[in-house]
Design a protein around this motif. Structure first.
Motif, PDB file in Angstrom:
ATOM      1  N   THR A  31       0.525  -1.063   0.186  1.00 27.94           N
ATOM      2  CA  THR A  31      -0.590  -0.309   0.020  1.00 27.94           C
ATOM      3  C   THR A  31       1.280   1.888   0.263  1.00 27.94           C
ATOM      4  O   THR A  31       0.401   2.016  -0.530  1.00 27.94           O
ATOM      5  N   LYS A  35       0.826   3.817  -3.292  1.00 26.81           N
ATOM      6  CA  LYS A  35       0.815   5.656  -2.206  1.00 26.81           C
ATOM      7  C   LYS A  35       1.553   6.641  -2.820  1.00 26.81           C
ATOM      8  O   LYS A  35       1.904   6.726  -3.999  1.00 26.81           O
ATOM      9  N   SER A  55       1.927   8.807  -6.521  1.00 28.99           N
ATOM     10  CA  SER A  55       2.368  10.611  -6.137  1.00 28.99           C
ATOM     11  C   SER A  55       3.275  10.921  -6.953  1.00 28.99           C
ATOM     12  O   SER A  55       3.153  11.937  -7.530  1.00 28.99           O
TER      13      SER A  55
END
Length: 200
Positions: A61, A65, A69
């Motif tokens: 996870t 993420k 980004s």
């Protein structure tokens, strides 16, 4: 960075920067040694904008993420796809970012060698996707559909049946957007890395 965002690195000269800052170009050299030093600082600033992997998330996870980004930041600063970070003189933000990513893999059960493989695979994918996106002649789903229709109309289907099929049956479907392919590829890589880690 604003100058490079608008005109690319070619538009970034010490003279142009001086004009933008309302100072003599030579006075900039009191702060940076040369243009390479300036670009290294810009690359470090790019890394400071990327969301660091969170210690509260599991490794997959957290890396997902961070990867999303990273891609968003490279879209904002498209010139950065060709700069990377300075191997010889990385800044504090670059070092902090790399350390956190490596630490996320290590704390997720990856050996040192596997963490190196994982870091390389993920970042190569992010940079490669960002560079490909940057080179495409469209930016919206509507532009994709318009180009696909033009291409399909000119495409000899008997010679290129699979390309015609993909264009007609996938790209021209409502809601298709090339950028959505990023998450599909990212998840494939992360699943593969998880399988590699588990197999060891």
């Amino acid at each position: 960075m604003k100058l490079a965002d608008v005109g690319g690195l070619d538009a970034l000269t010490m003279r142009r920067l001086g004009e933008e800052l309302n100072v003599e170009a030579m006075s900039i050299y009191n702060h940076v040694a040369n243009k390479e030093d300036l670009i290294n600082g810009m690359a470090d600033a790019v890394f400071s904008e990327i969301e660091l992997p969170s210690h509260s998330d599991d490794w997959k996870t957290a890396i997902r993420k961070r990867s999303i980004s990273f891609r968003e930041i490279l879209a904002r600063h498209s010139w950065a796809t060709t700069v990377r970070d300075s191997g010889a003189n990385p800044g504090a933000a670059t070092l902090r970012h790399h350390d956190r990513v490596i630490g996320t893999f290590r704390n997720g059960g990856f050996s040192v060698a596997m963490a190196a493989h994982a870091f390389s695979a993920v970042d190569s994918y992010i940079y490669g996707f960002a560079m490909q996106e940057k080179s495409l002649p469209f930016t919206t789903p509507e532009e994709v559909a318009a180009m696909a229709e033009i291409m399909l109309a000119q495409l000899p289907r008997s010679e290129y049946p699979y390309l015609a099929e993909l264009t007609a049956d996938y790209v021209l479907k409502p809601g298709y957007f090339y950028g959505d392919e990023f998450l599909v590829g990212l998840d494939l890589i992360l699943d593969g890395l998880e399988a590699m880690r588990n197999a060891s």
